[in-house]
Structures are given as C-alpha cells and as structure tokens.
Motif scaffolding. Structure first.
Motif, PDB file in Angstrom:
ATOM      1  N   GLU A 155      74.901  14.451 -20.313  1.00  0.00           N
ATOM      2  CA  GLU A 155      75.595  15.994 -20.110  1.00  0.00           C
ATOM      3  C   GLU A 155      73.727  15.912 -20.083  1.00  0.00           C
ATOM      4  OE1 GLU A 155      77.765  17.907 -21.803  1.00  0.00           O
ATOM      5  OE2 GLU A 155      79.167  17.619 -20.444  1.00  0.00           O
ATOM      6  N   GLU A 190      71.224  13.779 -17.570  1.00  0.00           N
ATOM      7  CA  GLU A 190      71.827  14.186 -16.740  1.00  0.00           C
ATOM      8  C   GLU A 190      70.706  15.344 -15.982  1.00  0.00           C
ATOM      9  OE1 GLU A 190      75.297  15.641 -13.799  1.00  0.00           O
ATOM     10  OE2 GLU A 190      75.012  15.779 -16.219  1.00  0.00           O
ATOM     11  N   ASN A 191      70.484  16.536 -17.530  1.00  0.00           N
ATOM     12  CA  ASN A 191      69.664  16.940 -17.244  1.00  0.00           C
ATOM     13  C   ASN A 191      68.426  16.645 -17.586  1.00  0.00           C
ATOM     14  OD1 ASN A 191      71.550  18.965 -17.255  1.00  0.00           O
ATOM     15  ND2 ASN A 191      72.003  19.137 -19.468  1.00  0.00           N
ATOM     16  N   SER A 210      66.988  15.642 -14.109  1.00  0.00           N
ATOM     17  CA  SER A 210      67.383  16.988 -12.690  1.00  0.00           C
ATOM     18  C   SER A 210      68.347  16.504 -12.338  1.00  0.00           C
ATOM     19  CB  SER A 210      66.068  17.057 -12.230  1.00  0.00           C
ATOM     20  OG  SER A 210      64.762  17.733 -13.063  1.00  0.00           O
ATOM     21  N   GLN A 211      69.609  16.423 -12.584  1.00  0.00           N
ATOM     22  CA  GLN A 211      70.541  16.297 -11.913  1.00  0.00           C
ATOM     23  C   GLN A 211      69.990  15.069 -10.659  1.00  0.00           C
ATOM     24  OE1 GLN A 211      70.373  19.376 -13.534  1.00  0.00           O
ATOM     25  NE2 GLN A 211      71.255  18.864 -15.114  1.00  0.00           N
ATOM     26  N   THR A 253      74.752  11.329 -10.925  1.00  0.00           N
ATOM     27  CA  THR A 253      75.563  11.685 -12.142  1.00  0.00           C
ATOM     28  C   THR A 253      76.380  11.412 -12.611  1.00  0.00           C
ATOM     29  OG1 THR A 253      77.113  10.327 -10.342  1.00  0.00           O
ATOM     30  CG2 THR A 253      76.319  11.822  -9.249  1.00  0.00           C
ATOM     31  N   GLN A 254      76.831  11.727 -13.579  1.00  0.00           N
ATOM     32  CA  GLN A 254      77.570  11.193 -14.329  1.00  0.00           C
ATOM     33  C   GLN A 254      77.628   9.664 -14.786  1.00  0.00           C
ATOM     34  OE1 GLN A 254      79.718  13.395 -16.722  1.00  0.00           O
ATOM     35  NE2 GLN A 254      78.036  15.089 -16.896  1.00  0.00           N
ATOM     36  N   SER A 286      64.290   7.631 -11.924  1.00  0.00           N
ATOM     37  CA  SER A 286      65.025   9.596 -10.513  1.00  0.00           C
ATOM     38  C   SER A 286      64.122   9.549  -9.704  1.00  0.00           C
ATOM     39  CB  SER A 286      65.400  10.639 -11.659  1.00  0.00           C
ATOM     40  OG  SER A 286      64.013  11.387 -12.297  1.00  0.00           O
TER      41      SER A 286
END
Length: 175
Positions: free
Chosen positions: A14, A17-18, A21-22, A25-26, A84
């Motif tokens: 998580e 993931e944060n 910036s999402q 996916t996990q 990302s």
C-alpha cells in the motif's frame, strides 16, 4: 523493504501503491517486486549498474547509460515511482518529465541543444550525420519558438515535445 530478501507486507504494498500515485495495482507491484528481487542479485536492496546491464534488453538500449544515471541505486519504492511514468495511468506531464530527465545530461534542470544532439546521437548511431542531427534539433526548437542557444526548462521541453503524439505505456506482466 530495504532488504530484498524479505517479502512485501500489505503495508509495504500500500505504501508503494500510494508512492506511485496508484499507477500500478497491488498485483503489479508484487510482480515488479519479484522482478526487482531477481535483478538485485547482491541482495543490497537496490539494483547496481552491472545488474541492470545484465538484462540484454537494457544493455542494448542506446540510452542505457543515461537510464543508468536515473535508475541505478534506487530502492524498490523509488524504482516503482520512476517506472510509474510508463503506466497507462501516468499523465503526459509525468511521461515528459521522465524524458526530460533522460535529456538533462548535466542534471542541472535544463536541456541544451547540445544535450538534445547527444541523445539524438545515441539514438540514431550512424544513421544520421552530425549536421543532420543539428538540423533536426534546430528545426524542432525553432518550430516551438526557441533558438538553438536556448536551454530548455521542463516547461519549455514540454512545449517542444508535446507538439507530437507521445506513447510510452508498458504493461506489467503479472505472474
């Protein structure tokens, strides 16, 4: 998460993931972590230049040395944040920011025509002469309202490159 021999916890996933910036996916984060650990053969928590260069696709990339300057020594969380920019969820500004970092050879927050020519030389090899490279860079700058003596800021660089379409999305394979 600093040592790649440990497994990711739900909290770590998580957090990453944060941090990105999402944009992943996990499941994608777990897959990226497995690949990261496979590349981090030394188990130091980061991928060294030699470990990156052991990936054939990376080693033959004409910009591999520039990419090493961006990627080498990053921990997993930082590594995913850089990757990302290649997510389909990344904005055009995120993608252009990454490209700017590749072109910013001196890491001074500006891209000169010499920087652009050097990257173009890496990309084109013997297919273009120095004179042709200079002409390409000069034309791109002039069409965007800049002279060849002007050093581009990230905002200027966005203006120059956003005149054309930009696609740099990569699908993360999930095992």
């Amino acid at each position: 998460m600093g040592n790649t021999s440990s497994m990711l916890t739900q909290y770590d996933i998580e957090d990453v993931e944060n941090h990105c910036s999402q944009r992943f996916t996990q499941r994608e984060i777990v897959s990226l972590y497995q690949r990261f650990c496979a590349l981090d053969r030394s188990g130091k928590g980061y991928i060294s230049g030699d470990e990156f260069m052991s990936v054939p696709e990376f080693a033959v990339n004409p910009l591999s040395q520039r990419l090493l300057g961006i990627l080498e020594g990053l921990n997993f969380k930082e590594f995913v944040a850089v990757l990302s920019a290649f997510s389909p969820l990344a904005t055009i500004n995120d993608k252009l920011d990454f490209i700017f970092r590749v072109y910013d050879i001196r890491n001074n927050g500006k891209v000169s025509s010499e920087d652009m020519i050097r990257v173009l030389r890496d990309l084109s090899g013997d297919f273009l002469t120095d004179k042709q490279r200079q002409a390409v860079v000069t034309q791109a700058l002039e069409e965007s309202g800049y002279s060849k003596d002007y050093s581009l800021t990230p905002e200027d660089f966005l203006k120059v490159l956003s005149n054309g379409g930009l696609k740099m999305d990569v699908e993360v394979p999930i095992d």
